[in-house]
Every structure is written in C-alpha cells, then in structure tokens.
Design a protein around this motif. Structure first.
Motif, PDB file in Angstrom:
ATOM      1  N   LEU A   1      56.748 118.577  94.734  1.00  0.00           N
ATOM      2  CA  LEU A   1      58.009 118.532  93.987  1.00  0.00           C
ATOM      3  C   LEU A   1      59.118 117.921  94.826  1.00  0.00           C
ATOM      4  CD1 LEU A   1      58.436 121.879  91.984  1.00  0.00           C
ATOM      5  CD2 LEU A   1      58.452 119.561  91.072  1.00  0.00           C
ATOM      6  N   TYR A   2      59.157 118.263  96.105  1.00  0.00           N
ATOM      7  CA  TYR A   2      60.178 117.719  97.010  1.00  0.00           C
ATOM      8  C   TYR A   2      60.052 116.206  97.096  1.00  0.00           C
ATOM      9  CZ  TYR A   2      62.890 116.944 101.274  1.00  0.00           C
ATOM     10  OH  TYR A   2      63.814 116.477 102.181  1.00  0.00           O
ATOM     11  N   GLU A   3      58.834 115.699  97.259  1.00  0.00           N
ATOM     12  CA  GLU A   3      58.630 114.251  97.336  1.00  0.00           C
ATOM     13  C   GLU A   3      59.059 113.570  96.049  1.00  0.00           C
ATOM     14  OE1 GLU A   3      57.845 112.481  99.945  1.00  0.00           O
ATOM     15  OE2 GLU A   3      57.714 114.295 101.175  1.00  0.00           O
ATOM     16  N   LEU A   4      58.741 114.166  94.920  1.00  0.00           N
ATOM     17  CA  LEU A   4      59.128 113.580  93.633  1.00  0.00           C
ATOM     18  C   LEU A   4      60.639 113.570  93.462  1.00  0.00           C
ATOM     19  CD1 LEU A   4      56.413 115.174  91.311  1.00  0.00           C
ATOM     20  CD2 LEU A   4      56.604 112.766  91.938  1.00  0.00           C
ATOM     21  N   ALA A   5      61.302 114.586  93.982  1.00  0.00           N
ATOM     22  CA  ALA A   5      62.763 114.669  93.848  1.00  0.00           C
ATOM     23  C   ALA A   5      63.471 113.637  94.712  1.00  0.00           C
ATOM     24  CB  ALA A   5      63.242 116.074  94.209  1.00  0.00           C
ATOM     25  N   HIS A   6      62.815 113.176  95.780  1.00  0.00           N
ATOM     26  CA  HIS A   6      63.476 112.275  96.711  1.00  0.00           C
ATOM     27  C   HIS A   6      62.876 110.872  96.728  1.00  0.00           C
ATOM     28  CE1 HIS A   6      64.647 116.277  98.194  1.00  0.00           C
ATOM     29  NE2 HIS A   6      65.751 115.667  98.565  1.00  0.00           N
TER      30      HIS A   6
ATOM     31  N   PHE B   1      72.655 109.809  87.799  1.00  0.00           N
ATOM     32  CA  PHE B   1      73.539 110.975  87.769  1.00  0.00           C
ATOM     33  C   PHE B   1      74.662 110.767  86.755  1.00  0.00           C
ATOM     34  CE2 PHE B   1      77.397 113.094  89.400  1.00  0.00           C
ATOM     35  CZ  PHE B   1      76.948 114.403  89.443  1.00  0.00           C
ATOM     36  N   ALA B   2      75.261 109.575  86.752  1.00  0.00           N
ATOM     37  CA  ALA B   2      76.364 109.299  85.827  1.00  0.00           C
ATOM     38  C   ALA B   2      75.873 109.306  84.386  1.00  0.00           C
ATOM     39  CB  ALA B   2      77.006 107.956  86.168  1.00  0.00           C
ATOM     40  N   ARG B   3      74.702 108.746  84.167  1.00  0.00           N
ATOM     41  CA  ARG B   3      74.151 108.727  82.805  1.00  0.00           C
ATOM     42  C   ARG B   3      73.842 110.142  82.328  1.00  0.00           C
ATOM     43  NH1 ARG B   3      70.800 104.567  83.279  1.00  0.00           N
ATOM     44  NH2 ARG B   3      72.048 103.103  82.062  1.00  0.00           N
ATOM     45  N   ASP B   4      73.190 110.941  83.191  1.00  0.00           N
ATOM     46  CA  ASP B   4      72.874 112.325  82.826  1.00  0.00           C
ATOM     47  C   ASP B   4      74.135 113.164  82.644  1.00  0.00           C
ATOM     48  OD1 ASP B   4      70.200 111.697  82.981  1.00  0.00           O
ATOM     49  OD2 ASP B   4      69.906 112.561  84.976  1.00  0.00           O
ATOM     50  N   GLY B   5      75.212 112.802  83.349  1.00  0.00           N
ATOM     51  CA  GLY B   5      76.454 113.554  83.250  1.00  0.00           C
ATOM     52  C   GLY B   5      77.276 113.239  82.011  1.00  0.00           C
ATOM     53  N   GLY B   6      76.802 112.285  81.204  1.00  0.00           N
ATOM     54  CA  GLY B   6      77.487 111.976  79.952  1.00  0.00           C
ATOM     55  C   GLY B   6      78.585 110.935  80.060  1.00  0.00           C
TER      56      GLY B   6
ATOM     57  N   LEU C   1      57.702 119.767  83.999  1.00  0.00           N
ATOM     58  CA  LEU C   1      58.444 119.351  85.181  1.00  0.00           C
ATOM     59  C   LEU C   1      58.405 117.846  85.411  1.00  0.00           C
ATOM     60  CD1 LEU C   1      57.386 122.092  87.776  1.00  0.00           C
ATOM     61  CD2 LEU C   1      59.200 122.175  86.044  1.00  0.00           C
ATOM     62  N   ILE C   2      57.363 117.169  84.897  1.00  0.00           N
ATOM     63  CA  ILE C   2      57.217 115.737  85.156  1.00  0.00           C
ATOM     64  C   ILE C   2      56.882 114.974  83.885  1.00  0.00           C
ATOM     65  CG2 ILE C   2      56.431 116.115  87.528  1.00  0.00           C
ATOM     66  CD1 ILE C   2      53.583 115.384  86.534  1.00  0.00           C
ATOM     67  N   GLU C   3      57.108 113.657  83.960  1.00  0.00           N
ATOM     68  CA  GLU C   3      56.668 112.726  82.931  1.00  0.00           C
ATOM     69  C   GLU C   3      55.890 111.604  83.611  1.00  0.00           C
ATOM     70  OE1 GLU C   3      60.281 111.428  81.156  1.00  0.00           O
ATOM     71  OE2 GLU C   3      60.385 113.135  79.754  1.00  0.00           O
ATOM     72  N   ARG C   4      54.864 111.097  82.946  1.00  0.00           N
ATOM     73  CA  ARG C   4      54.076 109.997  83.497  1.00  0.00           C
ATOM     74  C   ARG C   4      54.177 108.790  82.573  1.00  0.00           C
ATOM     75  NH1 ARG C   4      48.645 112.872  86.105  1.00  0.00           N
ATOM     76  NH2 ARG C   4      49.006 114.766  84.933  1.00  0.00           N
ATOM     77  N   THR C   5      54.584 107.671  83.143  1.00  0.00           N
ATOM     78  CA  THR C   5      54.742 106.428  82.387  1.00  0.00           C
ATOM     79  C   THR C   5      54.095 105.291  83.167  1.00  0.00           C
ATOM     80  OG1 THR C   5      56.897 106.047  83.430  1.00  0.00           O
ATOM     81  CG2 THR C   5      56.902 107.186  81.307  1.00  0.00           C
TER      82      THR C   5
ATOM     83  N   THR D   1      57.836 110.828  87.248  1.00  0.00           N
ATOM     84  CA  THR D   1      59.248 111.156  87.430  1.00  0.00           C
ATOM     85  C   THR D   1      59.503 112.596  86.999  1.00  0.00           C
ATOM     86  OG1 THR D   1      59.782 110.288  85.228  1.00  0.00           O
ATOM     87  CG2 THR D   1      60.046 108.789  87.099  1.00  0.00           C
ATOM     88  N   LEU D   2      60.474 113.212  87.631  1.00  0.00           N
ATOM     89  CA  LEU D   2      60.835 114.579  87.265  1.00  0.00           C
ATOM     90  C   LEU D   2      61.681 114.596  85.998  1.00  0.00           C
ATOM     91  CD1 LEU D   2      61.839 116.178  90.696  1.00  0.00           C
ATOM     92  CD2 LEU D   2      59.713 116.497  89.444  1.00  0.00           C
ATOM     93  N   THR D   3      61.442 115.567  85.158  1.00  0.00           N
ATOM     94  CA  THR D   3      62.311 115.824  84.013  1.00  0.00           C
ATOM     95  C   THR D   3      63.541 116.577  84.508  1.00  0.00           C
ATOM     96  OG1 THR D   3      61.238 117.939  83.567  1.00  0.00           O
ATOM     97  CG2 THR D   3      60.295 115.987  82.490  1.00  0.00           C
ATOM     98  N   GLN D   4      64.474 116.830  83.614  1.00  0.00           N
ATOM     99  CA  GLN D   4      65.642 117.628  83.985  1.00  0.00           C
ATOM    100  C   GLN D   4      65.214 119.004  84.484  1.00  0.00           C
ATOM    101  OE1 GLN D   4      68.804 116.791  84.254  1.00  0.00           O
ATOM    102  NE2 GLN D   4      69.400 118.855  84.885  1.00  0.00           N
ATOM    103  N   ARG D   5      64.248 119.594  83.804  1.00  0.00           N
ATOM    104  CA  ARG D   5      63.733 120.899  84.249  1.00  0.00           C
ATOM    105  C   ARG D   5      63.082 120.777  85.620  1.00  0.00           C
ATOM    106  NH1 ARG D   5      59.474 124.810  80.951  1.00  0.00           N
ATOM    107  NH2 ARG D   5      59.449 126.514  82.477  1.00  0.00           N
ATOM    108  N   GLY D   6      62.382 119.673  85.846  1.00  0.00           N
ATOM    109  CA  GLY D   6      61.749 119.458  87.142  1.00  0.00           C
ATOM    110  C   GLY D   6      62.765 119.331  88.260  1.00  0.00           C
ATOM    111  N   ARG D   7      63.860 118.583  87.982  1.00  0.00           N
ATOM    112  CA  ARG D   7      64.906 118.445  88.999  1.00  0.00           C
ATOM    113  C   ARG D   7      65.566 119.780  89.300  1.00  0.00           C
ATOM    114  NH1 ARG D   7      65.798 113.652  86.005  1.00  0.00           N
ATOM    115  NH2 ARG D   7      67.495 114.603  84.819  1.00  0.00           N
ATOM    116  N   GLU D   8      65.781 120.586  88.260  1.00  0.00           N
ATOM    117  CA  GLU D   8      66.394 121.896  88.473  1.00  0.00           C
ATOM    118  C   GLU D   8      65.474 122.804  89.292  1.00  0.00           C
ATOM    119  OE1 GLU D   8      67.106 123.192  84.513  1.00  0.00           O
ATOM    120  OE2 GLU D   8      68.891 121.920  84.225  1.00  0.00           O
ATOM    121  N   THR D   9      64.176 122.753  88.994  1.00  0.00           N
ATOM    122  CA  THR D   9      63.209 123.563  89.743  1.00  0.00           C
ATOM    123  C   THR D   9      63.149 123.138  91.197  1.00  0.00           C
ATOM    124  OG1 THR D   9      61.860 123.887  87.746  1.00  0.00           O
ATOM    125  CG2 THR D   9      60.791 124.279  89.874  1.00  0.00           C
ATOM    126  N   ALA D  10      63.106 121.824  91.431  1.00  0.00           N
ATOM    127  CA  ALA D  10      63.079 121.311  92.806  1.00  0.00           C
ATOM    128  C   ALA D  10      64.338 121.724  93.563  1.00  0.00           C
ATOM    129  CB  ALA D  10      62.938 119.792  92.792  1.00  0.00           C
TER     130      ALA D  10
END
Length: 315
Positions: free
Chosen positions: A38-43, A257-262, A75-79, A91-100
């Motif tokens: 999870l750490y590697e995926l987050a970074h 971050f800006a896109r997710d922040g609205g 926690l993740i999506e595969r594309t 890639t991590l989903t929003q839930r994945g980023r929060e968990t990480a």
C-alpha cells in the motif's frame, strides 16, 4: 563480524520497531507486507504488478493474492498501462489513499514514540550509525537501473524543517542558476510562512520528494484569490536529482489533489527562463495564457501565467 551478528541485530531491530507485534495493531487489518505494498502504491503513481514485484522482491503469486484482496476491499483499481498495454496499471482509490494514510500515520507515531526514548544528544550518533549501515550494505549491491532510481523517489508530507528547506534551496538554486538576488528568497519565505501559519489541509498541501533519505524536490498547492481556483507554487527539483521524472510526479500530485478537492481551475505563475518547468506543465495539460516583461529579483524577466481546466479529462 559474522552471519550470526547480523541475524542477532535483525532480531533485535524487528522487535524494537514492533514489526512482529501484531497485538499493537500497527498494520491492522493488514499484514506488514500488505502495508508495504500500500505504501508503494501511495507513493508511485505509475505502478503495475511487475514494478511492485521488482521493487519489493515478492513472489508473483503472493503479490497477485494481495492485489486481489485490495481490489475486493475497494482499495485499488486496475486499468491498462499507458506504457505497455499488456500490463495493468494499479492505482489507489480514495478509500485506498485514506487507508494508506492511516497506516502511515500509525507508523510515524510508532517511530516518533521510539525516537522520543533516545536523548537528544544521542540522536545524531544514532542517525550516523543507521546511515553507515545503509551505506555499507547498499554499496555491495549491484548498481540499480535508471528505472529503479526513479522508483526510489518517495513523495511525502513535510516534517519539521522541510518548510525551511524549501526557502533555503529555492534561494540558493535560483541564485546559482539564474543570478537572482535575495528578493526572491523574501518572496519564497512569505509564501511558506503564509502556508505554515494558516492553511486548510483539505484544500492546500505541500509535497516533498525524497531520495535516499534526503529531500530533493518540493511543490505546494494553495487556494488562489479567484473562487474555485488552486495555485501551484514553488516547484523545485535539485540538480543532481533531475532526469528521474520528479518534476512530473510533483505536478501530477498537485493536479490530482486539486481535482479531488473540487477546484475548477489550477493556475501558476513562472518565468520564461524556466524552460524545463514549462515543458512539465505542458505535458500535464497546462496552457500558457499570458506573458508580461518585468524586472524582479535583480533580473529582466518575462513572467508567464499558466492555467489548467480541471473539468477537462486528463489525456
């Protein structure tokens, strides 16, 4: 030194950091290995299974089971990978980023508590000893490829001292490379001080790029005066770390971050002499919307305003 000495040290260290102490729930509900993935995926925003296997030296079947568990947990999506359609980008989903983030916060708190038991006068000696171990053992390993170097870069939140580093390195680098005077250092200091004194962590953030335990880059995302607009500020990459895609990763982090922040728009101001940065901005969809000559920082410059419409899908 014998093999037994190293094995004894390993047992001591894993016990000290609590790697095997599941009763502390440091990684719950995941194992230490799952938390590391999870750490590697987050970074590492551009990661596929082959990258993870190489980085963590994991068995392909074991890694596949971990990723399937993450997918089931949302926690993740595969594309399809942009680099190679035969691969799957993870890639991590929003839930994945929060968990990480939760697991990372627990780890930081645990290490902080451990460090608090070491007298302040002994901490430099401890840091030097850890650096010595890492340097001696790393020097005996085969030289990593450029791809491995790129994956060694970690994007993280700032820790005490990092904001001061941003001011110092901006001032020193732009003085060395472009001859800018201390007016620029004053500008950077005000920007950083404003952020430190008052910012909304949900809408504003700083990233530090770290390589081999030292900061090698940074960037900020702050609210602009215009409603619904974020501003990218103080993008910096150290000269000896350029060519590893750090600038792209930092800008990508701000855009996401800006896109997710609205936010609706992401803007920035720079100068035309920063041509490498301009290429990074173009790659991420920014458009140059205005230019204006000015004299600042002891030099004749051409200021540039760039803009990215965050409602437009990337690519």
């Amino acid at each position: 030194m014998t093999v037994q000495d190293i094995r004894s040290f390993n047992r001591f260290y894993t016990n000290v950091i609590g790697a095997l102490d599941y009763g502390r729930h440091l990684y719950a509900p995941y194992t230490l290995t799952e938390s590391r993935v999870l750490y590697e995926l987050a970074h590492s925003p551009h990661t596929d299974a082959a990258d993870l296997r190489g980085e963590l030296s994991l068995d392909s079947g074991y890694l596949s089971r971990i990723l399937s568990k993450f997918e089931q947990d949302g926690l993740i999506e595969r594309t399809p990978s942009e680099r190679d359609p035969r691969r799957r980008r993870i890639t991590l989903t929003q839930r994945g980023r929060e968990t990480a983030a939760v697991l990372d916060a627990r780890s930081r708190e645990s290490v902080g508590a451990l460090l608090a038991t070491v007298p302040a006068d002994d901490r430099p000696r401890l840091a030097e000893a850890m650096h010595t171990v890492r340097t001696l053992l790393s020097s005996r390993r085969p030289a990593p490829s450029a791809r491995r170097h790129r994956e060694d870069v970690v994007l993280r939140e700032p820790v005490p001292g990092d904001l001061g580093w941003i001011v110092q390195r901006n001032a020193a680098l732009y003085a060395a490379e472009y001859g800018w005077n201390t007016d620029y250092e004053g500008l950077v200091a005000r920007i950083v001080a404003d952020f430190a004194e008052d910012h909304d962590p949900h809408l504003e953030r700083v990233w530090i790029a770290e390589l081999a335990g030292r900061p090698v880059g940074g960037v900020m995302c702050v609210r602009d005066d215009a409603p619904g607009t974020a501003r990218l500020r103080l993008l910096l990459v150290e000269p000896d770390a350029r060519g590893l895609g750090i600038g792209d990763r930092l800008v990508e982090a701000v855009v996401g971050f800006a896109r997710d922040g609205g936010y609706r728009d992401l803007v920035l101001w720079t100068n035309d002499v920063l041509t490498a940065a301009g290429r990074v901005y173009r790659r991420h969809g920014f458009s140059l919307v205005a230019e204006k000559p000015h004299r600042s920082f002891g030099a004749d410059l051409v200021g540039q305003d760039w803009r990215l419409d965050l409602h437009v899908s990337p690519g």
